[in-house]
Design a protein around this motif. Sequence first.
Motif, short mmCIF file in Angstrom:
data_model
loop_
_atom_site.label_atom_id
_atom_site.label_comp_id
_atom_site.label_asym_id
_atom_site.label_seq_id
_atom_site.Cartn_x
_atom_site.Cartn_y
_atom_site.Cartn_z
N TYR A 90 5.32 13.94 4.08
CA TYR A 90 6.28 13.61 4.38
C TYR A 90 7.00 13.82 2.82
O TYR A 90 7.15 14.03 1.85
CB TYR A 90 5.78 12.24 4.53
N ALA A 106 8.91 8.39 0.16
CA ALA A 106 7.65 7.82 0.38
C ALA A 106 6.97 7.46 -0.78
O ALA A 106 7.31 7.70 -1.55
CB ALA A 106 6.34 8.31 0.82
N VAL A 107 5.93 6.34 -0.88
CA VAL A 107 5.92 5.71 -2.80
C VAL A 107 4.30 6.28 -2.79
O VAL A 107 3.41 7.52 -1.58
CB VAL A 107 4.45 4.30 -2.02
N LEU A 166 0.79 8.39 -5.11
CA LEU A 166 -0.56 7.50 -6.25
C LEU A 166 0.37 7.45 -7.17
O LEU A 166 0.32 6.51 -8.21
CB LEU A 166 -1.41 8.85 -5.96
N LYS A 216 -9.10 0.68 6.80
CA LYS A 216 -7.92 -0.18 5.95
C LYS A 216 -7.71 -0.38 4.93
O LYS A 216 -7.19 -1.17 4.68
CB LYS A 216 -7.25 -0.82 7.15
N GLY A 217 -8.87 -0.68 4.14
CA GLY A 217 -9.87 -1.03 2.52
C GLY A 217 -10.39 -0.02 1.90
O GLY A 217 -10.28 1.19 3.00
N ILE A 266 -0.52 -3.98 -2.76
CA ILE A 266 -1.30 -3.41 -3.35
C ILE A 266 -0.73 -1.81 -2.20
O ILE A 266 -0.64 -2.59 -1.01
CB ILE A 266 -3.25 -2.99 -2.51
N VAL A 267 0.08 -0.62 -1.90
CA VAL A 267 0.60 -0.01 -1.32
C VAL A 267 -0.09 1.24 -0.76
O VAL A 267 -0.39 1.68 -1.59
CB VAL A 267 2.19 0.51 -2.11
N GLU A 294 -0.20 5.57 -0.39
CA GLU A 294 0.31 6.49 -0.38
C GLU A 294 1.13 7.00 0.82
O GLU A 294 0.90 6.83 1.75
CB GLU A 294 -0.93 7.18 -1.03
N GLY A 295 2.22 6.90 0.60
CA GLY A 295 2.80 7.98 2.33
C GLY A 295 4.02 6.83 2.45
O GLY A 295 4.52 6.80 3.27
N TYR A 296 3.75 5.06 2.58
CA TYR A 296 4.53 3.84 2.87
C TYR A 296 6.31 4.54 2.73
O TYR A 296 6.06 4.35 1.00
CB TYR A 296 3.97 2.70 2.38
N LYS A 342 -0.03 -1.44 -7.00
CA LYS A 342 -1.20 -0.08 -6.72
C LYS A 342 -1.03 0.48 -6.02
O LYS A 342 -0.52 -0.14 -4.83
CB LYS A 342 -2.09 -0.89 -6.90
N VAL A 343 -0.98 0.89 -6.10
CA VAL A 343 -1.37 2.19 -5.13
C VAL A 343 -2.38 2.85 -4.67
O VAL A 343 -3.28 3.34 -5.54
CB VAL A 343 0.26 3.63 -5.46
N VAL A 344 -3.00 3.21 -3.38
CA VAL A 344 -4.12 3.55 -2.81
C VAL A 344 -3.81 4.70 -1.99
O VAL A 344 -2.39 4.70 -1.21
CB VAL A 344 -5.03 2.85 -2.14
N GLU A 345 -4.86 5.75 -1.98
CA GLU A 345 -4.56 6.93 -1.10
C GLU A 345 -4.34 6.49 0.50
O GLU A 345 -5.06 5.26 1.37
CB GLU A 345 -5.93 7.89 -1.09
N ARG A 346 -3.67 7.90 1.17
CA ARG A 346 -3.64 7.11 2.64
C ARG A 346 -5.11 7.27 3.12
O ARG A 346 -6.03 7.60 2.79
CB ARG A 346 -2.61 8.63 3.26
N GLY A 347 -5.07 6.01 4.42
CA GLY A 347 -6.74 5.95 4.69
C GLY A 347 -7.52 4.60 3.61
O GLY A 347 -8.37 4.36 4.83
N LYS A 348 -6.51 4.25 2.81
CA LYS A 348 -7.46 3.52 2.07
C LYS A 348 -6.86 2.06 2.09
O LYS A 348 -7.45 1.36 1.15
CB LYS A 348 -7.46 3.87 0.49
N GLY A 349 -6.33 2.08 2.21
CA GLY A 349 -5.20 0.41 2.47
C GLY A 349 -4.36 1.01 4.37
O GLY A 349 -4.69 1.45 4.81
N ASP A 350 -3.95 -0.04 3.93
CA ASP A 350 -2.77 -0.02 5.26
C ASP A 350 -1.33 -1.07 5.48
O ASP A 350 -0.94 -2.15 5.48
CB ASP A 350 -3.57 -1.06 6.49
#
Lengths: 353, 353
Positions: A17, A22-23, A25, A153-154, B113-114, B116-118, B147-155
Amino acid sequence: MPSTLASIAELNCPLPYPAENAVLLGHGSGGKLSAELLNDVFLPALSNPALARLDDQAVVNVNQQRIAFTTDSFVVKPLFFPGGNIGSLAVHGTINDLAVGGATPLFLSAAFIVEEGYPIEDLRRIVLSMHEAAAAAGVQVVTGDTKVVERGKGDGVFITTTGIGIMPEGVEMCSDRARPGDKILLSGSIGDHGIAILAKREGIEFESAVESDSAALHTLTAAIVSCGSGVRCMRDPTRGGLSSALNEIATRSGVSMEIDERAIPVCEEVSGACELLGLDPLYVANEGKLIAIVEAESADKVLEAMRKHPLGAQAVVIGTVNSGSPSLVTMRTTLGTTRIVDMLSGDQLPRIC
Amino acid sequence: MPSTLASIAELNCPLPYPAENAVLLGHGSGGKLSAELLNDVFLPALSNPALARLDDQAVVNVNQQRIAFTTDSFVVKPLFFPGGNIGSLAVHGTINDLAVGGATPLFLSAAFIVEEGYPIEDLRRIVLSMHEAAAAAGVQVVTGDTKVVERGKGDGVFITTTGIGIMPEGVEMCSDRARPGDKILLSGSIGDHGIAILAKREGIEFESAVESDSAALHTLTAAIVSCGSGVRCMRDPTRGGLSSALNEIATRSGVSMEIDERAIPVCEEVSGACELLGLDPLYVANEGKLIAIVEAESADKVLEAMRKHPLGAQAVVIGTVNSGSPSLVTMRTTLGTTRIVDMLSGDQLPRIC
């Protein structure tokens, strides 16, 4: 180990992207990108004097009482690691953010975001660790919340702790108070937490185990604060490591700093792991160390007070605040050369806390 | 719409792990399973008097000053919905948790908690909404964390807000203070927030749009509190809806309650959507409504004060506290029959706040 090196290398790969919109890591690293996000998104929208201090804690007035207030989300991976787990870390981290501001921590809140399917038994272990860490530090977890998100989702458990504390009368700490001539004190060895997490995550084994230094620093800070007004400010160098903490203070105070590589304690295993993995210990996170900026005349007294405390037994003077180029941090290396110590750019070790 | 019905039906399907040992979506519902998790995991480990009150906020003593302290994580999905977004909701929700305890909200912290990619632009909109909601309510967001978490580890974005407020002298509110003879007051129509979220999530359209009722209730609660000591306690019926809030108070106070279905305001669209989807509005979340338990002699005065406030214009008495079976909540239906109103079991609408 190959996977570590691969994941570090991947940081230079193209993203799926447009990176500028974008945000990343790295925005969560505590380094340059974090500062950019703060300046671009959060400060313009939320600006107020308490937030604009940019310290690890806000100090607010409640009926003439100075209350310190701080929050941190914890997304560390793995959740259990040598020397602690996300629960004890979430308690120590927030206590420390209050403590380095000079406050006496009193109460914590804890908010959990749990992924559906997470084992209740593991959640229980985490909550028990929080209790033990809080009880050992003499603070109470008095309010909380739990949300559950769908699988995928977490990531197991995220915890946000928020702390309130009281500012002792007359204590003023702010990262804009460093002055030329001040001494830079460090409470002990750096890099232990980051390397412990990385080793656990990647399955790296050392001859003797590296443990996280996760600890509550509020009795050490109280000992430092009691040395008097010569203490300008304190910081716990977590995300972004020692380098980012020093750069933040140098920038906020409009001063330069020079540190001495030979003076900075690094454990043998941590040093070895860093060399092997191409990491710089100056950028690796700590969770039980602090730096104090102290006027020169008070430095010996503060150092002595720190060394009397178990968490400051290895305390050393690592450098001096100077009047040169504002915000420039330099280091005299073991080779006798001088290099610039910049803020972390990108994210060397994501999800370290 | 089929997907909604399917997702509701799926709650009865077998899970890919032993359900008795794992956290389920229902543990985040604010209903029976949430109460079980609290009693099994959190209270035994963390127990202390402030936490054990089980109100939406803790009241702690800081140098003889009564400070209210509360935290909530927000994982609402979608992040933007008619009537607000996760940012305004996170501000309103935490203000309300302070307000219903009788406190005057002062300061908030916000931890992000964001994933990644948002998109940064969307994050900016969310933060701006937080600022607007806070400014409109006269509170300040004074400290934060990202904090930022990898794609697919947050929403997308999760936000945890924590609030501190001050308890006015003499004000005592606790969910164990309901007494037989007390009146149960409700500030307005129920179910708007939950149905607005569900409609947006599932792409359901109504003739006239259903908007979330998300709003800061602290000036309404101040008007109620100023009516004097006849006000026993207040609650904002969010997750788990009106039924769960009433059941919690009935259980804590050891009383029974009877409410009257005909007295409970439900908007036409909300009522229609609930019928269509097989939902009961008593279990659907609200974010700008409150219930107040008030001794009978004060009920008219409090009702009048509520109706003078824009957010309480529709306020009504919906029932009475009785001395029958402790913790039993019953409802006289529009058909003249009586039914038990239990706590929500399972999770009718996950991630509503």
